[in-house]
Design an enzyme around this catalytic site. Structure first.
Site, PDB file in Angstrom:
ATOM      1  CG  HIS A 207       4.129  -0.917   8.834  1.00 14.13           C
ATOM      2  ND1 HIS A 207       5.496  -0.835   8.754  1.00 14.13           N
ATOM      3  CD2 HIS A 207       3.718  -1.503   7.675  1.00 14.13           C
ATOM      4  CE1 HIS A 207       5.906  -1.335   7.602  1.00 14.13           C
ATOM      5  NE2 HIS A 207       4.848  -1.732   6.915  1.00 14.13           N
TER       6      HIS A 207
ATOM      7  CD  GLU B 108     -23.782   0.125   8.453  1.00 15.38           C
ATOM      8  OE1 GLU B 108     -24.106   1.299   8.644  1.00 15.38           O
ATOM      9  OE2 GLU B 108     -23.569  -0.311   7.319  1.00 15.38           O
TER      10      GLU B 108
ATOM     11  NE  ARG C  88     -36.060  11.011   6.905  1.00 18.49           N
ATOM     12  CZ  ARG C  88     -35.499  11.621   5.836  1.00 18.49           C
ATOM     13  NH1 ARG C  88     -35.652  11.089   4.650  1.00 18.49           N
ATOM     14  NH2 ARG C  88     -34.807  12.727   5.953  1.00 18.49           N
TER      15      ARG C  88
ATOM     16  CE  LYS D  98     -31.078   3.060   3.157  1.00 18.19           C
ATOM     17  NZ  LYS D  98     -30.058   1.968   3.123  1.00 18.19           N
TER      18      LYS D  98
ATOM     19  CE  LYS E   8     -23.815  -2.541   5.094  1.00 17.62           C
ATOM     20  NZ  LYS E   8     -23.089  -1.445   4.879  1.00 17.62           N
TER      21      LYS E   8
ATOM     22  CB  CYS F 198     -35.715  14.863  11.587  1.00 19.64           C
ATOM     23  SG  CYS F 198     -34.653  15.300  12.928  1.00 19.64           S
TER      24      CYS F 198
ATOM     25  CD  GLU G  97     -20.140  -1.481   2.620  1.00 17.78           C
ATOM     26  OE1 GLU G  97     -19.560  -0.412   2.892  1.00 17.78           O
ATOM     27  OE2 GLU G  97     -21.340  -1.653   2.863  1.00 17.78           O
TER      28      GLU G  97
ATOM     29  CD1 TRP H   6     -31.100   9.381  14.068  1.00 14.59           C
ATOM     30  CD2 TRP H   6     -29.905  11.228  13.687  1.00 14.59           C
ATOM     31  NE1 TRP H   6     -29.783   9.011  13.987  1.00 14.59           N
ATOM     32  CE2 TRP H   6     -29.023  10.133  13.770  1.00 14.59           C
ATOM     33  CE3 TRP H   6     -29.366  12.485  13.447  1.00 14.59           C
ATOM     34  CZ2 TRP H   6     -27.643  10.246  13.629  1.00 14.59           C
ATOM     35  CZ3 TRP H   6     -27.988  12.610  13.309  1.00 14.59           C
ATOM     36  CH2 TRP H   6     -27.146  11.508  13.402  1.00 14.59           C
TER      37      TRP H   6
ATOM     38  CG  ASN I  87     -34.807  16.593   8.319  1.00 12.96           C
ATOM     39  OD1 ASN I  87     -33.893  16.372   9.121  1.00 12.96           O
ATOM     40  ND2 ASN I  87     -34.878  16.020   7.145  1.00 12.96           N
ATOM     41  N   GLY I  88     -33.104  19.252   9.951  1.00 12.43           N
ATOM     42  CA  GLY I  88     -31.913  20.012   9.538  1.00 12.43           C
ATOM     43  C   GLY I  88     -31.202  20.550  10.762  1.00 12.43           C
TER      44      GLY I  88
HETATM   45  C1  AGP Z   1     -24.724   2.523   4.944  1.00 11.83           C
HETATM   46  O1  AGP Z   1     -24.668   1.169   5.452  1.00 11.83           O
HETATM   47  C2  AGP Z   1     -24.173   3.415   5.941  1.00 11.83           C
HETATM   48  N1  AGP Z   1     -25.098   3.356   7.059  1.00 11.83           N
HETATM   49  C3  AGP Z   1     -23.852   4.840   5.584  1.00 11.83           C
HETATM   50  O2  AGP Z   1     -22.470   4.893   5.739  1.00 11.83           O
HETATM   51  C4  AGP Z   1     -24.211   5.368   4.174  1.00 11.83           C
HETATM   52  O3  AGP Z   1     -23.531   4.601   3.207  1.00 11.83           O
HETATM   53  C5  AGP Z   1     -23.746   6.834   4.064  1.00 11.83           C
HETATM   54  O4  AGP Z   1     -24.428   7.582   5.044  1.00 11.83           O
HETATM   55  C6  AGP Z   1     -23.986   7.435   2.688  1.00 11.83           C
HETATM   56  O5  AGP Z   1     -25.372   7.438   2.426  1.00 11.83           O
HETATM   57  P1  AGP Z   1     -25.860   7.798   0.929  1.00 11.83           P
HETATM   58  O6  AGP Z   1     -25.350   6.687   0.043  1.00 11.83           O
HETATM   59  O7  AGP Z   1     -27.347   7.848   1.011  1.00 11.83           O
HETATM   60  O8  AGP Z   1     -25.244   9.114   0.567  1.00 11.83           O
END
Ligand code: AGP
Length: 593
Positions: A490, A474, A27, A588, A471, A2, A467, A73, A97-98
């Site tokens: 395995h 997501e 966000r 984000k 990518k 949020c 990674e 969110w 937010n929370g």
């Molecule tokens: C980033 O591509 C991801 N969407 C997500 O996993 C992110 O890396 C993770 O939430 C950690 O965020 P931060 O680095 O702001 O702590």
């Protein structure tokens, strides 16, 4: 997560609030709303979907100069207008937010006092409790204090009371909130971008501080003792957060990586002696624990492999949300490194607090200045990635890896020369630029119709696979899995069929032959192999497509190898016409646990 904004000043509140919410769109959200005073009454407008739907509902001609706004969110309850913020119960209207973890029991008690609820959110319950306490005390500060003493969980609240049309209240606990100001106006927001168009002066709030904004900004601690706060200034050069010539922020940010690496490492590599001095503090630790989430975790995993390769430091890596369940054996020779781009990730912040409660020294590797993790860690190293708008991290991830390359280089330098490593690091931005100028759309065309993609590699290459796989998932919504190359046989190799795409990463010559054996295993079962390597002397063709990168120091190579994977994911998502900068369900900064 949020986004919240608040305003009291001499301009049109509706405009300031909706513009602030637009700056927080990155966000991630599914609905939005604002509440503002007009003719001494609170008016609320809400909308599902994009902020433009909210803007279309608002009458900007109404003269208001005080209000609050929210992008939601969803954590509790469906995406509908009943669950959308601002919530109003009795005299109280608020945004949040929370997560209030004990909202269920609070809701039951309030229902016994006759409160009825129209939605499913924890926020509506929080609003009702503040209303209940306000009716009992007839004093907003006391009502807020009594309520926050009941809440368990994280919150940043902006609160209006129908009886006080010239006041705005706020309080926080573990969720980010800043109070910013210029000569005649006060702004509140969950994050810097929402206010940077108006001012760069701000106050930081401690947990459970309460703010009352009337003609002045009044701060109270959790015992309602009035306190003063020091004004801080965001020293950030003119933030260029437009997309410029790029179609998406993500592509722009990938194309900034050469500069980001240059800026991140520059303060450390003036010369070999300076280099040493910047990291000597590490030598007193016998154990290092790395803790992070998502891509930051993947960066930390590369750090673990690199540090282990060049030192006998006992190093451990942990997913932050799992960290709280570990039996911790800390002492003053334990360093806990928390990696976080946003510096607000609730899981990582919780892990930091556990480390501090157990007397470990803490170091934050953070991208956002003065964020919660940056402030609460004993020390912080800032990655110089600049504001990252795309939800899927690219440049910030690489800048985190850069810091670990430097740390591993420090450990190596204690036993052998790092002259060549430093040279490769200095030349890295140019090599990154060369890769950025190559065409990876042809690889995307091979992938974008796939339902499943496998990434395989060993050691650091396996961390790169993680990674690369995240990518792709997501932003293109294609299912993919990163697999330790030797582990696939395995079990999961049963999933390899004709033309299953396997992206194989092989940049470590010491273990290259075993990885090649694993590639042949999938190839013999019909896989379509895209082979990423730095080996220019390949003797046989056990792959279908080749991505060749320069052969440079293993300490520096991961920052080069990840670029093709980021670009391929981007072009796959582009071919699929996905919402690349704001993927569905993602935020984000994940400020809930
Ligand atoms: C980033 O591509 C991801 N969407 C997500 O996993 C992110 O890396 C993770 O939430 C950690 O965020 P931060 O680095 O702001 O702590």
């Amino acid at each position: 997560m949020c986004g919240i904004v608040g305003y009291k000043g001499n301009k049109n509140a509706q405009e300031i609030l909706t513009n602030g919410l637009s700056c927080l769109e990155y966000r991630g959200y599914d609905s939005s709303g604002i509440a503002y005073f007009i003719n001494n009454k609170i008016k609320i407008e809400k909308a599902i979907g994009q902020i433009k739907n909210l803007k279309n509902k608002i009458n900007y001609k109404e003269k208001s100069n005080l209000g609050i706004g929210h992008t939601r969110w969803a954590t509790h309850g469906k995406v509908n207008l009943d669950n959308c913020h601002p919530h109003q119960v009795g005299k109280i209207t608020l945004v949040h937010n929370g997560i209030i973890e004990n909202y269920g029991e609070i809701k039951k008690k309030l229902q016994q006092f006759g409160y009825e609820f129209y939605g499913e959110t924890d926020t509506e319950v929080a609003c009702a409790l503040i209303d209940y306490n306000y009716k009992k005390t007839s004093n907003m500060l006391k009502a807020i204090k009594k309520s926050i003493n009941t809440f368990i969980g994280s919150y940043a609240f902006l609160i209006l009371c129908s009886d006080e049309c010239d006041k705005l209240y706020a309080t926080r606990n573990n969720s980010p909130l800043i109070v910013a100001l210029n000569n005649e106006e006060t702004f509140l927001a969950s994050d810097v971008p929402a206010i940077l168009n108006y001012t760069n002066k701000y106050y930081l709030l401690d947990n459970k501080d309460i703010v009352k904004i009337d003609e002045k900004i009044n701060f109270y601690d959790e015992n309602l003792k009035q306190v003063t706060k020091k004004i801080k200034k965001y020293e950030i050069e003119n933030i260029n957060i437009s997309k410029g010539k790029y179609k998406h922020y993500m592509l722009k940010e990938i194309n900034e990586i050469d500069d980001v690496v240059r800026k991140t490492v520059a303060p450390f590599i003036i010369d070999e002696n300076t280099f040493q001095s910047k990291f000597n503090f590490l030598s007193k630790f016998e154990k290092i624990e790395i803790v992070a989430c998502g891509s930051a975790y993947h960066a930390g995993l590369i750090g673990k492999y690199l540090i282990e390769k060049y030192s006998d430091v006992n190093i451990d890596i942990n997913i932050a949300s799992e960290y709280r369940y570990k039996k911790h054996k800390f002492n003053c020779k334990t360093l806990v490194i928390i990696i976080s781009q946003s510096g607000e990730t609730a899981d990582s912040l919780a892990a930091l607090r556990i480390a501090k409660e157990n007397n470990a020294k803490t170091l934050g590797i953070v991208n956002v200045y003065e964020s919660s993790i940056a402030r609460e860690a004993d020390d912080v190293i800032y990655t110089q990635a600049g504001p990252e708008v795309a939800v899927a991290t690219t440049k910030a991830y690489v800048s985190q890896v850069a810091i670990f390359s430097l740390i591993a280089m420090y450990f190596k330098s204690k036993n052998e020369s790092i002259k060549n490593d430093l040279k490769d690091l200095k030349n890295l931005p140019e090599k990154i630029r060369n890769i950025l100028n190559k065409d990876f759309q042809k690889f995307a065309k091979l992938i974008y119709k796939q339902n499943d993609v496998f990434f395989i590699g060993r050691q650091i290459d396996y961390a790169l696979c993680m990674e690369g796989s995240l990518k792709l998932k997501e932003i293109s919504y294609i299912h993919s899995e990163a697999y330790a190359a030797g582990e696939l046989k395995h079990g999961s190799i049963s999933l390899i069929d004709n033309n299953t795409v396997v992206i194989a990463i092989n940049t470590d010559k010491d273990i290259s032959l075993k990885t090649i054996s694993n590639i042949k295993e999938v190839k013999s079962r019909g896989a379509y192999v895209i082979y990423l390597t730095n080996d220019k002397n390949i003797k046989e063709k056990f792959y279908d497509k080749l991505i060749l990168i320069d052969n440079i120091s293993p300490l520096v190579s991961p920052m080069l190898a990840i670029i093709p994977l980021q670009l391929i994911s981007y072009y796959v998502a582009n071919l699929k016409k996905c919402n690349i900068d704001k993927p569905k369900n993602l935020a984000k900064s994940v400020t809930v646990e």
